[in-house]
Motif scaffolding. Structure first.
Motif, PDB file in Angstrom:
ATOM      1  N   ARG A 148       4.197   1.359  27.391  1.00 22.71           N
ATOM      2  CA  ARG A 148       4.998   0.450  26.562  1.00 22.71           C
ATOM      3  C   ARG A 148       5.153   1.001  25.145  1.00 22.71           C
ATOM      4  O   ARG A 148       6.200   0.868  24.538  1.00 22.71           O
ATOM      5  N   TRP A 149       4.090   1.598  24.631  1.00 22.92           N
ATOM      6  CA  TRP A 149       4.102   2.192  23.294  1.00 22.92           C
ATOM      7  C   TRP A 149       3.538   3.600  23.359  1.00 22.92           C
ATOM      8  O   TRP A 149       2.651   3.894  24.157  1.00 22.92           O
ATOM      9  N   THR A 150       4.043   4.452  22.477  1.00 22.36           N
ATOM     10  CA  THR A 150       3.490   5.783  22.275  1.00 22.36           C
ATOM     11  C   THR A 150       3.272   5.932  20.769  1.00 22.36           C
ATOM     12  O   THR A 150       4.192   6.308  20.037  1.00 22.36           O
ATOM     13  N   PRO A 151       2.080   5.589  20.291  1.00 21.22           N
ATOM     14  CA  PRO A 151       1.855   5.582  18.844  1.00 21.22           C
ATOM     15  C   PRO A 151       2.009   6.957  18.201  1.00 21.22           C
ATOM     16  O   PRO A 151       1.479   7.945  18.698  1.00 21.22           O
ATOM     17  N   ALA A 152       2.745   6.971  17.116  1.00 25.68           N
ATOM     18  CA  ALA A 152       2.892   8.174  16.295  1.00 25.68           C
ATOM     19  C   ALA A 152       1.782   8.172  15.243  1.00 25.68           C
ATOM     20  O   ALA A 152       1.365   7.108  14.787  1.00 25.68           O
ATOM     21  N   PRO A 153       1.317   9.344  14.834  1.00 23.83           N
ATOM     22  CA  PRO A 153       0.284   9.381  13.791  1.00 23.83           C
ATOM     23  C   PRO A 153       0.855   8.937  12.441  1.00 23.83           C
ATOM     24  O   PRO A 153       2.019   9.197  12.134  1.00 23.83           O
ATOM     25  N   VAL A 154       0.015   8.255  11.677  1.00 28.28           N
ATOM     26  CA  VAL A 154       0.405   7.818  10.342  1.00 28.28           C
ATOM     27  C   VAL A 154      -0.818   7.887   9.437  1.00 28.28           C
ATOM     28  O   VAL A 154      -1.936   7.622   9.870  1.00 28.28           O
ATOM     29  N   ASP A 155      -0.598   8.267   8.200  1.00 31.15           N
ATOM     30  CA  ASP A 155      -1.653   8.273   7.193  1.00 31.15           C
ATOM     31  C   ASP A 155      -1.741   6.867   6.606  1.00 31.15           C
ATOM     32  O   ASP A 155      -0.746   6.344   6.081  1.00 31.15           O
ATOM     33  N   HIS A 156      -2.911   6.255   6.700  1.00 28.85           N
ATOM     34  CA  HIS A 156      -3.097   4.878   6.234  1.00 28.85           C
ATOM     35  C   HIS A 156      -2.628   4.695   4.789  1.00 28.85           C
ATOM     36  O   HIS A 156      -1.967   3.713   4.460  1.00 28.85           O
ATOM     37  N   ALA A 157      -2.948   5.648   3.943  1.00 31.42           N
ATOM     38  CA  ALA A 157      -2.593   5.531   2.522  1.00 31.42           C
ATOM     39  C   ALA A 157      -1.081   5.533   2.292  1.00 31.42           C
ATOM     40  O   ALA A 157      -0.607   5.047   1.271  1.00 31.42           O
ATOM     41  N   SER A 158      -0.308   6.053   3.255  1.00 32.28           N
ATOM     42  CA  SER A 158       1.145   6.131   3.082  1.00 32.28           C
ATOM     43  C   SER A 158       1.881   4.846   3.455  1.00 32.28           C
ATOM     44  O   SER A 158       3.068   4.713   3.162  1.00 32.28           O
ATOM     45  N   LEU A 159       1.201   3.917   4.117  1.00 29.60           N
ATOM     46  CA  LEU A 159       1.873   2.718   4.617  1.00 29.60           C
ATOM     47  C   LEU A 159       2.603   1.909   3.539  1.00 29.60           C
ATOM     48  O   LEU A 159       3.771   1.567   3.721  1.00 29.60           O
ATOM     49  N   PRO A 160       1.958   1.573   2.410  1.00 25.89           N
ATOM     50  CA  PRO A 160       2.663   0.762   1.410  1.00 25.89           C
ATOM     51  C   PRO A 160       3.958   1.395   0.902  1.00 25.89           C
ATOM     52  O   PRO A 160       4.991   0.729   0.839  1.00 25.89           O
ATOM     53  N   GLN A 161       3.899   2.665   0.561  1.00 23.48           N
ATOM     54  CA  GLN A 161       5.104   3.319   0.040  1.00 23.48           C
ATOM     55  C   GLN A 161       6.155   3.456   1.135  1.00 23.48           C
ATOM     56  O   GLN A 161       7.334   3.190   0.912  1.00 23.48           O
ATOM     57  N   ARG A 162       5.720   3.852   2.325  1.00 26.88           N
ATOM     58  CA  ARG A 162       6.656   4.088   3.426  1.00 26.88           C
ATOM     59  C   ARG A 162       7.371   2.810   3.857  1.00 26.88           C
ATOM     60  O   ARG A 162       8.546   2.853   4.224  1.00 26.88           O
ATOM     61  N   TRP A 163       6.663   1.667   3.832  1.00 26.23           N
ATOM     62  CA  TRP A 163       7.265   0.408   4.282  1.00 26.23           C
ATOM     63  C   TRP A 163       7.481  -0.592   3.156  1.00 26.23           C
ATOM     64  O   TRP A 163       7.821  -1.737   3.400  1.00 26.23           O
ATOM     65  N   GLY A 164       7.317  -0.156   1.931  1.00 24.31           N
ATOM     66  CA  GLY A 164       7.727  -0.953   0.776  1.00 24.31           C
ATOM     67  C   GLY A 164       6.956  -2.235   0.539  1.00 24.31           C
ATOM     68  O   GLY A 164       7.562  -3.274   0.301  1.00 24.31           O
ATOM     69  N   PHE A 165       5.632  -2.169   0.590  1.00 27.41           N
ATOM     70  CA  PHE A 165       4.843  -3.353   0.237  1.00 27.41           C
ATOM     71  C   PHE A 165       3.737  -2.958  -0.727  1.00 27.41           C
ATOM     72  O   PHE A 165       3.369  -1.790  -0.838  1.00 27.41           O
ATOM     73  N   VAL A 166       3.218  -3.946  -1.427  1.00 31.02           N
ATOM     74  CA  VAL A 166       2.187  -3.745  -2.446  1.00 31.02           C
ATOM     75  C   VAL A 166       0.934  -4.503  -2.005  1.00 31.02           C
ATOM     76  O   VAL A 166       1.000  -5.692  -1.749  1.00 31.02           O
ATOM     77  N   ARG A 167      -0.186  -3.784  -1.906  1.00 34.93           N
ATOM     78  CA  ARG A 167      -1.431  -4.429  -1.466  1.00 34.93           C
ATOM     79  C   ARG A 167      -2.060  -5.300  -2.552  1.00 34.93           C
ATOM     80  O   ARG A 167      -2.636  -6.322  -2.251  1.00 34.93           O
ATOM     81  N   GLN A 168      -1.997  -4.864  -3.796  1.00 36.67           N
ATOM     82  CA  GLN A 168      -2.653  -5.593  -4.886  1.00 36.67           C
ATOM     83  C   GLN A 168      -1.640  -5.833  -6.012  1.00 36.67           C
ATOM     84  O   GLN A 168      -1.632  -5.119  -7.001  1.00 36.67           O
ATOM     85  N   PRO A 169      -0.774  -6.822  -5.859  1.00 38.20           N
ATOM     86  CA  PRO A 169       0.226  -7.064  -6.924  1.00 38.20           C
ATOM     87  C   PRO A 169      -0.440  -7.596  -8.185  1.00 38.20           C
ATOM     88  O   PRO A 169      -1.370  -8.381  -8.125  1.00 38.20           O
ATOM     89  N   ARG A 170       0.030  -7.125  -9.328  1.00 38.53           N
ATOM     90  CA  ARG A 170      -0.473  -7.609 -10.617  1.00 38.53           C
ATOM     91  C   ARG A 170       0.654  -7.616 -11.602  1.00 38.53           C
ATOM     92  O   ARG A 170       1.465  -6.766 -11.648  1.00 38.53           O
TER      93      ARG A 170
END
Length: 170
Positions: A148-170
């Motif tokens: 059903r899925w074939t996961p592609a590798p991803v660097d955890h640290a790249s997720l916010p920039q790659r998908w446009g979200f902010v973990r700690q908004p201030r």
């Protein structure tokens, strides 16, 4: 967004934003973070009080959105309460019948799957990227083995920039 929230926003348009008071953990749980908890450290190291009141949680989840900068918030009447994220803005729950639900209960359509360097599984959906709930990893493994899925590798640290979200908004 609730009509009562829209009315409050129109009536009081200049209420200051709120930061640091609400957190979403990697299991889709909401935490209230008072001054003492915030002084003890950043989320999720200092989580605060787990919200358990179902009507309050439902209200938060109905009024959960992101701004143009990728900062997720809960629109609490006229005030935006920005959310500190432990990981992603969405936590996916896998259903035995094949559906995928957001932590808010909304059904989503999966577009892609990703696996980070720590073995965390993420799904990219029509609502954005999110983490698969840890309790659903066994079912996810079955679905991966079934093709059903074939996961592609991803660097955890790249997720916010790659998908446009902010973990700690201030």
């Amino acid at each position: 967004m609730d009509d009562i929230v829209k009315a409050a926003m129109a009536k009081w348009p200049n209420v200051p934003d709120c930061y640091g008071w609400l957190g979403l953990d990697a299991r889709g749980n909401w935490y209230m973070r008072d001054d003492r908890v915030q002084a003890a450290g950043a989320f999720p190291a200092s989580k605060g009080s787990l919200l358990q009141h179902e009507k309050l949680i439902d209200f938060i989840q109905r009024n959960y959105a992101a701004d143009e900068q990728g900062r997720w918030f809960f629109q609490n009447g006229p005030q935006r309460v920005f959310v500190d994220l432990e990981d992603t803005p969405w936590v996916w729950r896998l259903q035995p019948d094949g559906r995928v639900l957001a932590h808010t209960g909304t059904e989503v359509q999966t577009q892609d799957s990703l696996l980070d360097e720590s073995g965390r599984l993420y799904l990219v959906t029509d609502m954005g990227v999110g983490l698969v709930h840890s309790a659903d990893v066994a079912l996810a493994a079955e679905w991966i083995e079934a093709g059903r899925w074939t996961p592609a590798p991803v660097d955890h640290a790249s997720l916010p920039q790659r998908w446009g979200f902010v973990r700690q908004p201030r």
